[in-house]
Scaffold this motif. Structure first.
Motif, PDB file in Angstrom:
ATOM      1  N   VAL A 145      37.744  80.672   1.749  1.00  0.00           N
ATOM      2  CA  VAL A 145      37.848  79.264   2.107  1.00  0.00           C
ATOM      3  C   VAL A 145      36.833  78.963   3.204  1.00  0.00           C
ATOM      4  CG1 VAL A 145      39.685  79.720   3.811  1.00  0.00           C
ATOM      5  CG2 VAL A 145      39.494  77.438   2.790  1.00  0.00           C
ATOM      6  N   SER A 146      36.440  77.708   3.289  1.00  0.00           N
ATOM      7  CA  SER A 146      35.528  77.250   4.332  1.00  0.00           C
ATOM      8  C   SER A 146      36.302  77.113   5.640  1.00  0.00           C
ATOM      9  CB  SER A 146      34.919  75.907   3.913  1.00  0.00           C
ATOM     10  OG  SER A 146      35.963  74.934   3.805  1.00  0.00           O
ATOM     11  N   TRP A 147      35.975  76.093   6.445  1.00  0.00           N
ATOM     12  CA  TRP A 147      36.779  75.809   7.646  1.00  0.00           C
ATOM     13  C   TRP A 147      37.979  74.922   7.335  1.00  0.00           C
ATOM     14  CZ3 TRP A 147      35.389  79.471  10.445  1.00  0.00           C
ATOM     15  CH2 TRP A 147      34.109  79.702  10.937  1.00  0.00           C
ATOM     16  N   ALA A 148      38.257  74.661   6.053  1.00  0.00           N
ATOM     17  CA  ALA A 148      39.480  73.936   5.700  1.00  0.00           C
ATOM     18  C   ALA A 148      40.684  74.722   6.217  1.00  0.00           C
ATOM     19  CB  ALA A 148      39.578  73.767   4.185  1.00  0.00           C
ATOM     20  N   ASP A 149      41.812  74.043   6.391  1.00  0.00           N
ATOM     21  CA  ASP A 149      42.961  74.699   7.016  1.00  0.00           C
ATOM     22  C   ASP A 149      43.371  75.981   6.310  1.00  0.00           C
ATOM     23  OD1 ASP A 149      43.217  73.014   9.143  1.00  0.00           O
ATOM     24  OD2 ASP A 149      44.869  71.853   8.315  1.00  0.00           O
ATOM     25  N   GLY A 150      43.451  75.950   4.965  1.00  0.00           N
ATOM     26  CA  GLY A 150      43.967  77.157   4.328  1.00  0.00           C
ATOM     27  C   GLY A 150      43.420  77.498   2.961  1.00  0.00           C
ATOM     28  N   TYR A 151      42.971  76.470   2.205  1.00  0.00           N
ATOM     29  CA  TYR A 151      42.602  76.703   0.810  1.00  0.00           C
ATOM     30  C   TYR A 151      41.331  75.923   0.464  1.00  0.00           C
ATOM     31  CZ  TYR A 151      47.235  78.616   0.899  1.00  0.00           C
ATOM     32  OH  TYR A 151      48.328  79.369   1.257  1.00  0.00           O
ATOM     33  N   PRO A 152      40.615  76.346  -0.582  1.00  0.00           N
ATOM     34  CA  PRO A 152      39.320  75.732  -0.871  1.00  0.00           C
ATOM     35  C   PRO A 152      39.377  74.264  -1.298  1.00  0.00           C
ATOM     36  CG  PRO A 152      39.518  77.857  -1.969  1.00  0.00           C
ATOM     37  CD  PRO A 152      40.867  77.524  -1.430  1.00  0.00           C
ATOM     38  N   PHE A 153      40.463  73.872  -2.004  1.00  0.00           N
ATOM     39  CA  PHE A 153      40.519  72.519  -2.547  1.00  0.00           C
ATOM     40  C   PHE A 153      41.914  71.912  -2.371  1.00  0.00           C
ATOM     41  CE2 PHE A 153      37.016  74.492  -4.741  1.00  0.00           C
ATOM     42  CZ  PHE A 153      36.050  73.498  -4.760  1.00  0.00           C
ATOM     43  N   LEU A 154      41.923  70.597  -2.141  1.00  0.00           N
ATOM     44  CA  LEU A 154      43.163  69.831  -2.067  1.00  0.00           C
ATOM     45  C   LEU A 154      43.084  68.689  -3.067  1.00  0.00           C
ATOM     46  CD1 LEU A 154      45.873  68.994  -0.767  1.00  0.00           C
ATOM     47  CD2 LEU A 154      44.549  67.681   0.889  1.00  0.00           C
ATOM     48  N   LEU A 155      44.095  68.607  -3.913  1.00  0.00           N
ATOM     49  CA  LEU A 155      44.177  67.551  -4.917  1.00  0.00           C
ATOM     50  C   LEU A 155      45.359  66.645  -4.614  1.00  0.00           C
ATOM     51  CD1 LEU A 155      43.745  67.713  -8.724  1.00  0.00           C
ATOM     52  CD2 LEU A 155      45.975  66.987  -7.840  1.00  0.00           C
ATOM     53  N   THR A 156      45.142  65.334  -4.741  1.00  0.00           N
ATOM     54  CA  THR A 156      46.233  64.372  -4.627  1.00  0.00           C
ATOM     55  C   THR A 156      46.218  63.465  -5.851  1.00  0.00           C
ATOM     56  OG1 THR A 156      44.860  62.816  -3.356  1.00  0.00           O
ATOM     57  CG2 THR A 156      46.224  64.381  -2.104  1.00  0.00           C
ATOM     58  N   ALA A 157      47.300  62.699  -6.041  1.00  0.00           N
ATOM     59  CA  ALA A 157      47.469  61.925  -7.270  1.00  0.00           C
ATOM     60  C   ALA A 157      47.872  60.487  -6.958  1.00  0.00           C
ATOM     61  CB  ALA A 157      48.522  62.586  -8.163  1.00  0.00           C
ATOM     62  N   THR A 158      47.368  59.561  -7.764  1.00  0.00           N
ATOM     63  CA  THR A 158      47.550  58.132  -7.481  1.00  0.00           C
ATOM     64  C   THR A 158      49.005  57.686  -7.594  1.00  0.00           C
ATOM     65  OG1 THR A 158      46.999  57.626  -9.799  1.00  0.00           O
ATOM     66  CG2 THR A 158      45.198  57.564  -8.183  1.00  0.00           C
ATOM     67  N   ALA A 159      49.733  58.178  -8.599  1.00  0.00           N
ATOM     68  CA  ALA A 159      51.126  57.744  -8.767  1.00  0.00           C
ATOM     69  C   ALA A 159      51.996  58.205  -7.608  1.00  0.00           C
ATOM     70  CB  ALA A 159      51.685  58.265 -10.089  1.00  0.00           C
ATOM     71  N   SER A 160      51.670  59.352  -7.027  1.00  0.00           N
ATOM     72  CA  SER A 160      52.440  59.860  -5.890  1.00  0.00           C
ATOM     73  C   SER A 160      52.236  58.978  -4.670  1.00  0.00           C
ATOM     74  CB  SER A 160      52.026  61.297  -5.579  1.00  0.00           C
ATOM     75  OG  SER A 160      52.241  62.121  -6.699  1.00  0.00           O
ATOM     76  N   LEU A 161      51.002  58.533  -4.444  1.00  0.00           N
ATOM     77  CA  LEU A 161      50.754  57.638  -3.314  1.00  0.00           C
ATOM     78  C   LEU A 161      51.452  56.302  -3.510  1.00  0.00           C
ATOM     79  CD1 LEU A 161      49.287  57.142  -0.622  1.00  0.00           C
ATOM     80  CD2 LEU A 161      47.391  56.201  -1.949  1.00  0.00           C
ATOM     81  N   ALA A 162      51.421  55.780  -4.728  1.00  0.00           N
ATOM     82  CA  ALA A 162      52.102  54.512  -5.000  1.00  0.00           C
ATOM     83  C   ALA A 162      53.596  54.623  -4.737  1.00  0.00           C
ATOM     84  CB  ALA A 162      51.834  54.080  -6.438  1.00  0.00           C
ATOM     85  N   GLU A 163      54.198  55.739  -5.154  1.00  0.00           N
ATOM     86  CA  GLU A 163      55.631  55.948  -4.930  1.00  0.00           C
ATOM     87  C   GLU A 163      55.939  56.115  -3.447  1.00  0.00           C
ATOM     88  OE1 GLU A 163      59.754  56.739  -5.916  1.00  0.00           O
ATOM     89  OE2 GLU A 163      58.090  55.538  -6.706  1.00  0.00           O
ATOM     90  N   LEU A 164      55.082  56.826  -2.733  1.00  0.00           N
ATOM     91  CA  LEU A 164      55.280  56.985  -1.297  1.00  0.00           C
ATOM     92  C   LEU A 164      55.246  55.626  -0.601  1.00  0.00           C
ATOM     93  CD1 LEU A 164      55.483  58.559   1.351  1.00  0.00           C
ATOM     94  CD2 LEU A 164      52.998  58.941   1.215  1.00  0.00           C
ATOM     95  N   ASN A 165      54.278  54.790  -0.932  1.00  0.00           N
ATOM     96  CA  ASN A 165      54.204  53.471  -0.299  1.00  0.00           C
ATOM     97  C   ASN A 165      55.397  52.602  -0.670  1.00  0.00           C
ATOM     98  OD1 ASN A 165      51.837  53.161   1.442  1.00  0.00           O
ATOM     99  ND2 ASN A 165      50.644  53.630  -0.393  1.00  0.00           N
ATOM    100  N   ARG A 166      55.894  52.747  -1.898  1.00  0.00           N
ATOM    101  CA  ARG A 166      57.093  51.993  -2.292  1.00  0.00           C
ATOM    102  C   ARG A 166      58.282  52.387  -1.436  1.00  0.00           C
ATOM    103  NH1 ARG A 166      61.592  52.255  -4.923  1.00  0.00           N
ATOM    104  NH2 ARG A 166      61.378  54.477  -5.407  1.00  0.00           N
ATOM    105  N   LYS A 167      58.413  53.692  -1.179  1.00  0.00           N
ATOM    106  CA  LYS A 167      59.528  54.157  -0.366  1.00  0.00           C
ATOM    107  C   LYS A 167      59.367  53.756   1.098  1.00  0.00           C
ATOM    108  CE  LYS A 167      61.107  57.992  -3.257  1.00  0.00           C
ATOM    109  NZ  LYS A 167      62.485  57.483  -3.403  1.00  0.00           N
ATOM    110  N   ILE A 168      58.146  53.777   1.607  1.00  0.00           N
ATOM    111  CA  ILE A 168      57.925  53.313   2.985  1.00  0.00           C
ATOM    112  C   ILE A 168      58.334  51.852   3.099  1.00  0.00           C
ATOM    113  CG2 ILE A 168      56.178  52.835   4.745  1.00  0.00           C
ATOM    114  CD1 ILE A 168      54.636  55.267   3.734  1.00  0.00           C
TER     115      ILE A 168
END
Length: 275
Positions: A145-168
Motif C-alpha cells: 500500500v502507499s501512504w493510504a491508511d491501510g489498503y491500496p483502494f477504497l470503493l464507495t457506492a452511490t445508493a449507499s450515500l443516498a441512503e445515508l443522507n436519507r437517514k441523516i
C-alpha cells in the motif's frame, strides 16, 4: 452499472483530484498517496489533527506539482517531485519506514499554509521500501500500500450515500446538511441501486482489472470535515448516523477496502461485474 467517479489524492489528507482514467498498480493508483506530511519526529500528519489540510489544493503541471490554499497572503507553490532527496525515517500508524524528503522550501510553505507551530516535512514514498497491508486481510504475499491508511483502494457506492443522507434527514430534519461523497475520500465510486450491497461483494471487475474486496472500511473523524473548507460538522455527521445502523467491530463503516489482482487502467463509465 458503471464507475461514476475516480479520484487520486497525491498528498495524504490534502484535496483529491477527480480524473477520467487512472492506472492501477499493486499499491494503489499511480500518484495516489505518494506523498505525506510528517512532524519533526517523523510521525505522519492528517486531517485528524489538522483539518485545515482539506484546504490544500493539489494539481499536476506536467512533471511538476502545484500547491495552493485560499490565503490572500500566501502564493501558490510549485515543486518538482524527487526520488533523490534525503532519506528520513517516518512513522505511519506505528510502523517505521524510510521516506524521501522533498526539501526545505515546500516544507516551509506547508508550515505557513497550515499555521503550524512546529516544523513539518513533505516526504515521498521510497520505491525501495515496501509498506505491507494488514496481513490478516492480505490476499497474497507482499500485498502493499502507499501512504493510504491501510489498503491500496477504497470503493464507495452511490445508493449507499443516498441512503445515508436519507437517514441523516430522518434523524436531524431541522439541521440537515447533505453529506457529499468526497467526505469519504474514495478512489472509485460506482453507481448502485441497492444501499450497502457492496458490503457483501467478494470481488469486483472492471474490464480486465479485478479487485478483491477484503473488508468494509472503518470510518474516522475525517468524514465530519468539509473537504473544501476544513470546517467540522457540529453534529458529528455522518458518523453520528452511521453509528446507528452501519456499525461493525466497534467502528462505523462506509465503503470497502480493495486489493488489485492485476494491473492496468480503469475509466469512468466502465461497467463492472461483481461476485
Amino acid at each position: 452499472m458503471v464507475i461514476s467517479e475516480i479520484f487520486i489524492y497525491p498528498i495524504k489528507s490534502c484535496q483529491g483530484i477527480r480524473v477520467d482514467q487512472a492506472q492501477v498498480t499493486p499499491k494503489g493508483f499511480i500518484w495516489d498517496r505518494e506523498f505525506m506530511l510528517v512532524d519533526s519526529n517523523g510521525v505522519f500528519l492528517t486531517q485528524r489533527q489538522h483539518p485545515q489540510l482539506a484546504t490544500i489544493k493539489v494539481l499536476f503541471l506536467g512533471n511538476l506539482i502545484s500547491l495552493s490554499v485560499k490565503k490572500t497572503s500566501l502564493k501558490p507553490f510549485i515543486f518538482k517531485p524527487s526520488f533523490t532527496g534525503l532519506e528520513i525515517e517516518v512513522d505511519i500508524w506505528g510502523t517505521r519506514t524510510i521516506a524521501i524528503d522533498q526539501g526545505q522550501q515546500v516544507a516551509e510553505w506547508f508550515k505557513t499554509a497550515l499555521d503550524l507551530e512546529e516544523n513539518c516535512r513533505l516526504v515521498r514514498q521510497s520505491p525501495k521500501y515496501i509498506r505491507l497491508v494488514d496481513q490478516k486481510y492480505a490476499v497474497k504475499e507482499n500485498d502493499q500500500v502507499s501512504w493510504a491508511d491501510g489498503y491500496p483502494f477504497l470503493l464507495t457506492a452511490t445508493a449507499s450515500l443516498a441512503e445515508l443522507n436519507r437517514k441523516i434527514l430522518d434523524f436531524e430534519p431541522q439541521n440537515f446538511e447533505e453529506v457529499p461523497m468526497n467526505r469519504f475520500r474514495p478512489n472509485i465510486v460506482v453507481k448502485t441501486t441497492e444501499p450497502f450491497i457492496e458490503n457483501n461483494w467478494k470481488f469486483i471487475q472492471f474490464d480486465e482489472i479485478i479487485f478483491d474486496i477484503v473488508k468494509p472500511c472503518s470510518r474516522c473523524i475525517i468524514t465530519t470535515t468539509d473537504q473544501l473548507t476544513g470546517k467540522k460538522n457540529h453534529l458529528q455527521e455522518p458518523l453520528r448516523t452511521l453509528s446507528k445502523f452501519q456499525f461493525a467491530k466497534e467502528s462505523m463503516i462506509f465503503g470497502v477496502n480493495m486489493i488489485p489482482r492485476n494491473q492496468g487502467f480503469v475509466s469512468v463509465s466502465s461497467s463492472y461485474k461483481i461476485g
